[in-house]
Write a protein that holds these residues in place. Structure first.
Motif, PDB file in Angstrom:
ATOM      1  N   GLY A 527     -17.782   9.353 -11.413  1.00 15.42           N
ATOM      2  CA  GLY A 527     -18.289  11.029 -11.037  1.00 15.42           C
ATOM      3  C   GLY A 527     -17.522  11.345  -9.668  1.00 15.42           C
ATOM      4  O   GLY A 527     -17.763  12.550  -9.641  1.00 15.42           O
ATOM      5  N   ALA A 528     -17.163  10.361  -8.844  1.00 13.80           N
ATOM      6  CA  ALA A 528     -16.583  10.743  -7.625  1.00 13.80           C
ATOM      7  C   ALA A 528     -15.124  11.523  -7.684  1.00 13.80           C
ATOM      8  O   ALA A 528     -14.530  11.386  -8.640  1.00 13.80           O
ATOM      9  N   GLU A 529     -14.708  12.131  -6.782  1.00 15.56           N
ATOM     10  CA  GLU A 529     -13.526  12.725  -6.772  1.00 15.56           C
ATOM     11  C   GLU A 529     -12.528  12.013  -5.588  1.00 15.56           C
ATOM     12  O   GLU A 529     -13.144  11.179  -4.744  1.00 15.56           O
ATOM     13  N   ILE A 530     -11.206  12.216  -5.555  1.00 16.82           N
ATOM     14  CA  ILE A 530     -10.301  11.678  -4.664  1.00 16.82           C
ATOM     15  C   ILE A 530     -10.503  12.207  -3.348  1.00 16.82           C
ATOM     16  O   ILE A 530     -10.314  13.576  -3.226  1.00 16.82           O
ATOM     17  N   GLU A 531     -10.555  11.164  -2.222  1.00 15.00           N
ATOM     18  CA  GLU A 531     -10.806  11.965  -1.115  1.00 15.00           C
ATOM     19  C   GLU A 531      -9.887  11.445   0.269  1.00 15.00           C
ATOM     20  O   GLU A 531      -9.201  12.172   0.760  1.00 15.00           O
ATOM     21  N   GLU A 532      -9.539  10.280  -0.077  1.00 16.12           N
ATOM     22  CA  GLU A 532      -8.314   9.744   0.954  1.00 16.12           C
ATOM     23  C   GLU A 532      -7.137  10.360   0.914  1.00 16.12           C
ATOM     24  O   GLU A 532      -6.432  10.488  -0.387  1.00 16.12           O
ATOM     25  N   ALA A 533      -6.291  10.630   2.149  1.00 13.56           N
ATOM     26  CA  ALA A 533      -5.198  11.444   2.193  1.00 13.56           C
ATOM     27  C   ALA A 533      -4.029  10.615   1.316  1.00 13.56           C
ATOM     28  O   ALA A 533      -3.286  11.269   0.375  1.00 13.56           O
ATOM     29  N   HIS A 534      -3.925   9.382   1.399  1.00 14.15           N
ATOM     30  CA  HIS A 534      -2.650   8.594   0.734  1.00 14.15           C
ATOM     31  C   HIS A 534      -2.901   8.637  -0.717  1.00 14.15           C
ATOM     32  O   HIS A 534      -2.146   8.757  -1.538  1.00 14.15           O
ATOM     33  N   MET A 535      -4.335   8.631  -1.085  1.00 15.25           N
ATOM     34  CA  MET A 535      -4.490   8.422  -2.524  1.00 15.25           C
ATOM     35  C   MET A 535      -4.374  10.049  -3.110  1.00 15.25           C
ATOM     36  O   MET A 535      -3.772  10.151  -4.125  1.00 15.25           O
ATOM     37  N   ARG A 536      -4.739  10.905  -2.409  1.00 11.83           N
ATOM     38  CA  ARG A 536      -4.829  12.142  -2.741  1.00 11.83           C
ATOM     39  C   ARG A 536      -3.284  12.717  -2.975  1.00 11.83           C
ATOM     40  O   ARG A 536      -2.551  13.237  -3.793  1.00 11.83           O
ATOM     41  N   ASN A 537      -2.182  11.997  -2.110  1.00 14.73           N
ATOM     42  CA  ASN A 537      -0.834  12.415  -2.215  1.00 14.73           C
ATOM     43  C   ASN A 537      -0.117  11.745  -3.431  1.00 14.73           C
ATOM     44  O   ASN A 537       0.498  12.145  -4.103  1.00 14.73           O
ATOM     45  N   ARG A 538      -0.539  10.610  -3.671  1.00  9.73           N
ATOM     46  CA  ARG A 538      -0.071  10.003  -5.003  1.00  9.73           C
ATOM     47  C   ARG A 538      -0.430  10.486  -6.305  1.00  9.73           C
ATOM     48  O   ARG A 538       0.182  10.792  -7.026  1.00  9.73           O
ATOM     49  N   ALA A 539      -1.766  10.798  -6.387  1.00  6.58           N
ATOM     50  CA  ALA A 539      -2.270  11.944  -7.458  1.00  6.58           C
ATOM     51  C   ALA A 539      -1.558  12.921  -7.525  1.00  6.58           C
ATOM     52  O   ALA A 539      -1.049  13.407  -8.664  1.00  6.58           O
ATOM     53  N   LEU A 540      -1.429  13.673  -6.523  1.00  5.08           N
ATOM     54  CA  LEU A 540      -0.803  14.853  -6.403  1.00  5.08           C
ATOM     55  C   LEU A 540       0.949  14.838  -6.998  1.00  5.08           C
ATOM     56  O   LEU A 540       0.975  15.769  -7.870  1.00  5.08           O
ATOM     57  N   ILE A 541       1.469  14.006  -6.521  1.00  6.25           N
ATOM     58  CA  ILE A 541       2.895  13.805  -6.999  1.00  6.25           C
ATOM     59  C   ILE A 541       2.860  13.167  -8.621  1.00  6.25           C
ATOM     60  O   ILE A 541       3.531  14.106  -9.417  1.00  6.25           O
ATOM     61  N   ALA A 542       2.041  12.487  -8.791  1.00  5.63           N
ATOM     62  CA  ALA A 542       2.193  11.860 -10.180  1.00  5.63           C
ATOM     63  C   ALA A 542       1.703  12.790 -11.148  1.00  5.63           C
ATOM     64  O   ALA A 542       2.437  13.042 -12.214  1.00  5.63           O
TER      65      ALA A 542
END
Ligand code: ZN
Length: 676
Positions: A527-542
């Protein structure tokens, strides 16, 4: 800026692995965390002078510990001291379920330097009751509790209970939710009570001089508060300011270290850093940074100060951290080959020519052996660091990049053979590719990310590096990751002897896509969203690459027997997509395009597909692994002669996690409970 370990999801389960002559890389587990140990390879071979230098620097490092507990939340130190006292002094039933739950809570609190998750930033949910906590607090010696003058134990519990138990009080350490007041809703202690995001942004916008070619990082070393007259002012972190008692001890040990520095240039680095701690002057900080990045010759090196801004929702204020290290001369040959060719990489990147550096200056890179981790690098840590963060300093003077060899090595040793790849990788051929090239490509991607990625590109004339605001960190990490991904597949790396053949990069492409699309979700609660910058960046790219490559059959998510897998049909086409996104992300940064950054991050980097998330969590749970890792430090002991000179330094790896934390709290106790 830092990079975090991609391979760290998987480390070993219960079995403490023995490798390298019996050195135990894995240690205890609690909550979602596994503790690891790292070995300081080569320490014994250092000279006495070098060992002495490291000894005093690690003392400086450890004396900063309390600062981060206060930065991460105004109640951090009081909470730590309350729980530690119960942990050491409570004489009740220590085998009870509630006491076990309280112990886990304290271990997590130590790990996060606060009561919020170190990565996801959400507040811990305690599994003991308020009544149990009150009972324990009442039954330990009151003089050991963090009571304020005149405060009763009852009143202490009244004050702290909502902070611990009420899910609506300080729910997030760093809130990044689009549209909310990020300052008011973040629990980190970088802003005083009632200061709003709009006020803080206006305060720092007014400090900016658009004509200053060398702008300092306003706000980096202070808390912004409202004073008695209602006006905003900064409480600066310096020797006679906020956090002064801790800073005084740091300075004391930096000065003790100074005579043992490798070179006179390094003594100047220390002098300037001490000046900064004394004055709080950000101009001095930039001067220190320039001296530091120019010192590439010293074998022993260190970072010790207010450095990274991931903990501030506005990305202005820096958390305190320290790492002491020395060069791994053999492995540094690898990064030298990259930095020597920096201009070639810059010239040949897919980025628009307007945003390329005409002249790559002062890029230095090395592989280091960490000797101590402290502050925001402990126990959870980075595997690569690129500093300084100031855009103008980087442009004019370059930057220093490090890959931390003994930490990646420890991650890798702990992760092998844990069943993770068997569960998540699509087929045997890809698994073979990963086991053959995975570690090597991981290291190389970190090198490229730190050494070239963060250092590449330039701002458009008149554009402001801070205009991406809360999206700045994610965009910056994406830029560095993409630079690394793009070049990992380049023939140039084979030419330079860095990759063994033209196939190796595929291992990294596969694991990167698998991680960004699927497996990093093991770190997100349902139920949560992605918050941490490095994780956001990896999700964004992929996800960006996936959406563009899906219809052309370049990359797909396939389902077999109820399980989802990533399949990559065309690695070369995937590389072209990474290149396209790199060009766009560089444009966003160079032009300071806030709306472009917001759209990219919010569309691809934040949201989670609930069905896929649920599946990944279930598959991961069966493997019985911990999604987060952190390191127990080695312990250094010095012997002295009658004049107080160090005669020897020994290193020991046997200290337990709780022993280490309690020792640090006892021996490096520098700040009062309340720091206002
Ligand atoms: Zn980075």
């Amino acid at each position: 800026m830092t990079s975090l370990a991609l391979s760290a999801l998987g480390a070993a389960a219960q079995s403490a692995k023995e490798a390298d002559g019996g050195f135990r890389y894995t240690d205890e587990r609690f909550a979602d965390i596994q503790m690891l140990r790292y070995r300081v390879e080569g320490f014994d071979e250092l000279t006495l002078r070098q060992k002495t230098f490291i000894y005093y620097l690690q003392e400086a490092a450890l004396h900063g510990r309390d600062i981060l507990f206060d930065q991460n939340g105004r109640y951090g130190l009081r909470l730590r001291r309350l729980f530690e006292t119960i942990y050491t002094d409570w004489k009740g039933d220590r085998t009870s379920r509630e006491f076990a739950a309280l112990t886990v809570y304290l271990k997590r609190l130590w790990f996060s330097s606060g009561i919020h998750h170190h990565y996801g930033s959400e507040k811990f949910v305690p599994e003991f009751t308020p009544a149990f906590l009150r009972r324990c607090a009442a039954e330990v010696p009151a003089e050991k509790l963090p009571l304020q003058p005149g405060e009763t134990v009852e009143a202490l519990c009244d004050a702290l209970e909502p902070v611990i138990f009420d899910p609506t009080v300080m729910p997030m350490r760093v809130n990044q939710k689009d549209g909310e007041d990020l300052v008011l809703t973040s629990a980190s202690h970088y802003y005083g009570d009632g200061v709003t995001q709009a006020e803080a942004e206006a305060f720092y916008a007014a400090k900016k001089d658009p004509n200053d070619p060398c702008p300092v990082a306003h706000g980096l070393n202070s808390r912004l508060v409202r004073n008695e007259r209602g006006a905003l002012e900064e409480r600066v972190w310096k020797i006679d300011g906020l956090y002064g008692p801790a800073i005084a001890r740091i300075v004391e040990f930096l000065e003790k270290a100074r005579p043992y520095a490798d070179r006179p240039e390094q003594q100047q680095v220390i002098d300037r850093l001490v000046d900064f701690y004394r004055t709080g002057s950000l101009r001095t900080f930039d001067e220190y940074s320039i001296l530091w990045l120019r010192d590439t010759e010293s074998l022993v090196d260190f970072v010790c100060g207010f450095t990274e801004t991931y903990g501030d929702p506005l990305g202005l204020k820096a958390s305190w951290e320290s790492i002491v290290n020395f060069k791994d001369l053999k492995a540094t040959e690898r990064t030298k080959r990259l930095s020597e060719n920096a201009q070639w990489f810059e010239d040949n990147s897919p980025v628009d020519g307007r945003f390329k550096k005409k002249e790559c200056k002062g890029i230095s890179a090395k592989v280091i052996t960490a000797a101590i981790l402290a502050g925001d690098l402990y126990p959870s840590t980075a595997i690569g660091i690129n500093l300084p963060n100031s855009d103008w300093v980087r442009r004019e003077h370059g930057s220093k990049s490090v890959t931390i060899g003994n930490l990646t090595d420890a991650y890798n040793k702990a992760a092998h053979g844990n069943g993770f790849d068997e569960e998540f990788v699509a087929d045997e051929a890809t698994r073979r590719l990963i086991s053959r090239y995975g570690d090597l490509c991981d290291d190389l991607h970190t090198d490229l990310h730190e050494c070239l990625g963060h250092g590449s590109g330039r701002m458009a004339p008149g554009a402001d590096a801070d205009s991406l605001k809360a999206y700045g960190s994610t965009i910056e990490e994406a830029r560095a990751d993409l630079f690394g991904l793009y070049y990992l597949a380049d023939k140039k790396l084979v030419e330079l002897g860095l990759t063994p053949d033209a196939e190796a990069y595929k291992a990294q492409y596969y694991t990167y896509m698998m991680n960004g699309l699927m497996t990093q979700l093991v770190r997100i609660r349902p139920g949560a969203e992605i918050e941490e910058a490095h994780m956001r960046n990896r999700a964004l790219i992929a996800r960006w690459v996936y959406e563009r490559g899906r219809d052309a059959g370049i990359v797909s998510l396939v389902r077999r027997e109820g399980k989802t897998y990533v399949e990559i049909a065309d690695y070369e086409a995937l590389r072209r997509l990474f290149g396209e996104l790199l060009a766009e992300v560089q444009r966003i940064k160079s032009e300071g395009d806030f709306e472009g950054a917001r759209l990219l991050v919010e569309t691809y980097g934040v949201k989670v597909d609930p069905a896929l998330h649920d599946e990944v969590l279930r598959r991961y749970e069966r493997l019985d692994l911990s999604p987060y890792k952190g390191f127990i430090n080695p312990r250094y002991t010095a012997t002295f002669d009658e004049e107080g000179r160090v005669t020897g330094v020994t290193i020991d790896y046997t200290e337990k996690y709780d022993e280490q934390m309690l020792r640090y709290s006892r021996d490096y106790n520098t700040l009062p409970d309340v720091n206002d």
